[in-house]
Design an enzyme around this catalytic site. Structure first.
Site, PDB file in Angstrom:
ATOM      1  N   HIS A 123      -8.616  21.573 -14.528  1.00 56.29           N
ATOM      2  CA  HIS A 123      -8.961  22.949 -14.126  1.00 56.29           C
ATOM      3  C   HIS A 123      -7.766  23.901 -14.089  1.00 56.29           C
ATOM      4  CE1 HIS A 123     -12.983  21.639 -12.032  1.00 56.29           C
ATOM      5  NE2 HIS A 123     -12.813  21.073 -13.219  1.00 56.29           N
ATOM      6  N   ASP A 140     -10.448  17.580 -19.529  1.00 55.63           N
ATOM      7  CA  ASP A 140     -11.721  17.880 -18.845  1.00 55.63           C
ATOM      8  C   ASP A 140     -12.504  18.888 -19.671  1.00 55.63           C
ATOM      9  OD1 ASP A 140     -13.763  18.084 -17.022  1.00 55.63           O
ATOM     10  OD2 ASP A 140     -12.648  19.312 -15.597  1.00 55.63           O
ATOM     11  N   HIS A 176     -19.121  16.339 -20.889  1.00 60.66           N
ATOM     12  CA  HIS A 176     -19.635  17.708 -20.900  1.00 60.66           C
ATOM     13  C   HIS A 176     -18.816  18.561 -21.862  1.00 60.66           C
ATOM     14  CE1 HIS A 176     -16.547  19.392 -18.124  1.00 60.66           C
ATOM     15  NE2 HIS A 176     -16.661  18.266 -17.445  1.00 60.66           N
ATOM     16  N   ASP A 214     -15.971  11.461 -17.734  1.00 63.07           N
ATOM     17  CA  ASP A 214     -15.548  12.780 -17.253  1.00 63.07           C
ATOM     18  C   ASP A 214     -14.499  12.633 -16.167  1.00 63.07           C
ATOM     19  OD1 ASP A 214     -15.335  15.497 -16.793  1.00 63.07           O
ATOM     20  OD2 ASP A 214     -17.094  15.582 -15.484  1.00 63.07           O
ATOM     21  N   GLU A 262     -21.455  21.785 -17.104  1.00 65.21           N
ATOM     22  CA  GLU A 262     -21.267  20.890 -15.964  1.00 65.21           C
ATOM     23  C   GLU A 262     -20.524  21.626 -14.864  1.00 65.21           C
ATOM     24  OE1 GLU A 262     -19.035  18.216 -13.334  1.00 65.21           O
ATOM     25  OE2 GLU A 262     -18.179  19.585 -14.791  1.00 65.21           O
ATOM     26  N   GLU A 263     -19.527  22.411 -15.269  1.00 62.62           N
ATOM     27  CA  GLU A 263     -18.551  22.931 -14.306  1.00 62.62           C
ATOM     28  C   GLU A 263     -19.158  23.845 -13.250  1.00 62.62           C
ATOM     29  OE1 GLU A 263     -15.815  21.751 -13.898  1.00 62.62           O
ATOM     30  OE2 GLU A 263     -14.916  21.052 -15.769  1.00 62.62           O
TER      31      GLU A 263
HETATM   32 ZN   LIG Z   1     -14.119  19.911 -14.307  1.00 64.45          ZN
HETATM   33 ZN   LIG Z   2     -15.384  17.456 -15.976  1.00 63.45          ZN
END
Ligand SMILES: [Zn+2]
Ligand SMILES: [Zn+2]
Ligand SMILES: [Zn+2]
Ligand SMILES: [Zn+2]
Lengths: 461, 461
Positions: free
Chosen positions: A409, A276, A264, A338, A310-311
């Site tokens: 994150h 990420d 993503h 991912d 995506e998040e």
């Molecule tokens: Zn993520």
């Molecule tokens: Zn991710």
């Protein structure tokens, strides 16, 4: 004999796959791609101005890498904006706390929200609480996550993030603070999406860094009420249209059939989205580019999809499904990266039983990369969930996630954390897998009844 | 014989010192003290409201630990306040940067300061630059610090923090960004003091986290100008009077003579001051308390001094000197713990030559803790510098600082980083040292000509 009837890869293809396996890991292309994305775009939260720049970056990168076709498919979603996010212990011992708003959180009032803390060890403990324990308080869920290669403690921990706001509000809580869903002890909170539910009061929700959660625990252990003030300025914004960015290398025999790989393109805003999911975008772009650059024979096309948003709710994956579900049979196999930088330690599949001999052969070819054989229940790839539900065949190249949740994150998800050796192995694994899938002698079962029924059964569980 | 004339500790004292060494490490008192300070006070930057709370905490803690006398000595200094601190790359690739203001920095204008970046590898490289390279730009010094047990790369790195603002301004720079003086790669900038100079323009100064410095390097490597905007709201405040907080355990034979141990009570504001210098306060308080609780014989007093405002210019140590320089001979020996949690790996001294046989005996007694013998040039303890210049005898219990600069002056300096095993060893080393020094059969030379002349010679170098 029965054996003679089993499908297998042509000798020439198997030999070339071994060559890909042995050479693609020496290519630093994927490192260069993550460096480019994190340096030239950086954080690219869905719906921000940087989301648009990431889309342009991705188009240009696909073109520069020599993909035959590059196009955009629109993805529309509601936006969310981070604002001020501060917290402090008001009493008995005033001191600041380091927090970050959970994605989707409503703001507090401008003056902030002050309330007593009530601590729970887990979401389940919160669910078991009585309203009088929680009413008018800020719920603090202190579930500690442990590190594992397969990240198996993420699910049981992240439930507090996703469902905590609703469960706390049901019992009358006025706010939620969770211990960050992460595996390190740095003073760096983890963001990530949370949900509200129609009919349940929306309450502001944030994550504390691990040291701040420990501090609250120590202060609460003294037995006196602890009052915290939190101020969040996060809020929902207007609808936005971003894009799944797609690059394709055209197959020679069956160009309408394709291997779908990707990651993503969006990231959270605190770091630069290196692990990420810059890593996932980079290894899949680099894998396809490697095969094209070395002019390896490709019976089918390779389609690299960099999914939008995506998040904040799998918007790119879901809208890919809306657009392509009818042609699921064209997807010979799919795999999304991912889960960080790798290395890949296992290959599992989700194919019709008749194709399992092919999977076994793929596993044997990939074994020298340190990759074990997995089962046939692969379910990896958040952006592939929607198409998986349509019966798409897929593979999981299991990424070693031992340190993924140290970074995931957080502000610490930056390029300097990426190790070339690990990323190159992952790119080599993707190149090998993609090459074999593109040249498979038969369907893996996409859209056929076995995978359609399997998905249906799982959804009904 | 000559040997017979050498001073030595009485057999009974040496035996009891060995008992202290073997038992004080099992005592978790120092852990409890750091936990208390970091939980009940937390960050306590000099001149803030929390500074006053820390002073009260320290008085109460000394009393609760059973010290015979507890008192305050005022320390007056100018204050500095942190404010907003944000930065971003404006062009060519906009993205946020994580910074923290250097202590003492003036603010930028409210609109922020935007300028092109000019990169230097070190302060020396900056000093060698021509004004036309620097004029109107924000200087970026990217000196990377390496980790060592003795922290020997701190000095060469921290010069950019202390002197960078002046050296950059001399060449016409409008601001300074340094790579954080630290040894980790987390996105957590290090604060710390910086200086201006009469007659040189004051410019705003901040530290970038290591990943942000790496990002700038990568962006600059593309060869195009990089423009950064930084906004600092930090500013000087009024004069403030805090206190050195002192606890004493009274000696039986020579109560006016004392062993001086301690740390500094103030901390920076980003973390909770656990390793810097909660640990130093805790091990010295715990060491003295251990000796008192076990009723060990003490010929001289033990004075634990928790110095005010070390961080912003050694104010507590300097004003201790102003008040006590005349009675330097009363200080049998001094040792400050201000280099993290330990363990102690070496004992070095700064005593008159006649006392060296005693030092050797102390080193032998402490050796089973894993402590090697050092030389006679100990200079440790920032708050002891002023009294050292008056000819005070001192010892250095060298703390293992390998990971100290992973935490030092960052938000990550929190209680969860303290390991009981390490802190307990340090407390045991301090207890053993303190017990021996309090019972030494002769002066170590405080205020006598050897140490006075040695200090004078060093200052004139
Ligand atoms: Zn993520
Ligand atoms: Zn991710
Ligand atoms: Zn210190
Ligand atoms: Zn310090």
């Amino acid at each position: 004999s029965v054996t003679a009837a089993e499908p297998e890869f042509a000798k020439d293809i198997a030999d070339k796959a071994a060559w890909v396996r042995d050479h693609a890991a020496d290519d630093n292309k994927s490192m260069a791609i993550v460096e480019s994305l994190t340096t030239e775009v950086g954080p690219r939260m869905a719906g921000t101005e940087a989301d648009a720049r990431a889309v342009i970056w991705a188009q240009n990168k696909f073109k520069a890498l020599g993909f035959d076709k590059v196009w955009l498919e629109p993805v529309t979603f509601p936006t969310w904006k981070r604002g001020v996010e501060v917290a402090e212990i008001v009493s008995p011992f005033p001191q600041p706390l380091v927090i970050t708003a959970l994605g989707n959180s409503i703001p507090t009032s401008e003056q902030g929200l002050s309330a007593e803390i009530v601590q729970f060890a887990s979401l389940d403990d919160l669910k078991a609480a009585k309203p009088e324990q929680v009413n008018g308080k800020i719920v603090f869920i202190n579930r500690k996550m442990t590190a594992h290669r397969d990240g198996r403690d993420y699910g049981p921990t992240v439930s507090a993030r996703g469902d905590g706001p609703v469960e706390a509000a049901k019992l009358g809580a006025v706010g939620l603070l969770i211990r960050s869903v992460g595996t390190h002890n740095h003073r760096m909170p983890h963001t990530g999406n949370s949900r509200y539910k129609e009919g349940v009061t929306k309450i502001p929700a944030a994550a504390l860094s691990a040291p701040d959660a420990d501090l609250l625990v120590n202060m609460l252990a003294r037995g006196n009420p602890v009052t915290v003030k939190m101020t969040l300025g996060s809020q929902p914004g207007p609808m936005y249209t971003s894009h799944n960015v797609i690059g394709e290398i055209t197959g020679s025999e069956l160009p309408n059939e394709y291997v779908l790989i990707g990651g993503h393109l969006d990231s959270w805003d605190l770091g630069t989205g290196a692990v990420d999911d810059g890593a996932g975008c980079a290894v899949t772009m680099a894998a396809a580019e490697f095969l094209a650059r070395h002019k390896l024979p490709l019976k089918r096309s390779i389609r690299v999809v960099l999914f939008a948003n995506e998040e904040q709710g799998l918007w790119g994956g879901n809208q890919y499904r809306d657009r392509h579900a009818k042609s699921v049979k064209n997807i010979i196999a799919a795999a999304e990266a991912d889960f960080g930088q790798g290395p890949v330690y296992m290959l599992s599949s989700r194919v019709k039983p008749e194709a399992l001999p092919l999977v076994k052969q793929m596993q044997q070819i990939m074994a020298p990369l340190g990759i074990e054989a997995g089962d046939n229940n692969a379910s990896n790839g958040p952006d592939l969930i929607a198409m998986r539900n349509e019966g798409m065949a897929l593979f999981s190249l299991h990424l070693d996630g031992t340190d993924y949740f140290d970074l995931h994150h957080t502000a610490d998800d930056t390029f300097d954390k990426i190790e070339a050796k690990r990323l190159n192995q992952t790119a080599a694994a993707y190149a090998t897998f993609t090459f074999l899938a593109a040249n498979a002698p038969m369907s893996f079962g996409s859209g056929e009844s076995y995978l359609v029924e399997k998905a249906k059964a799982e959804r009904n569980k």
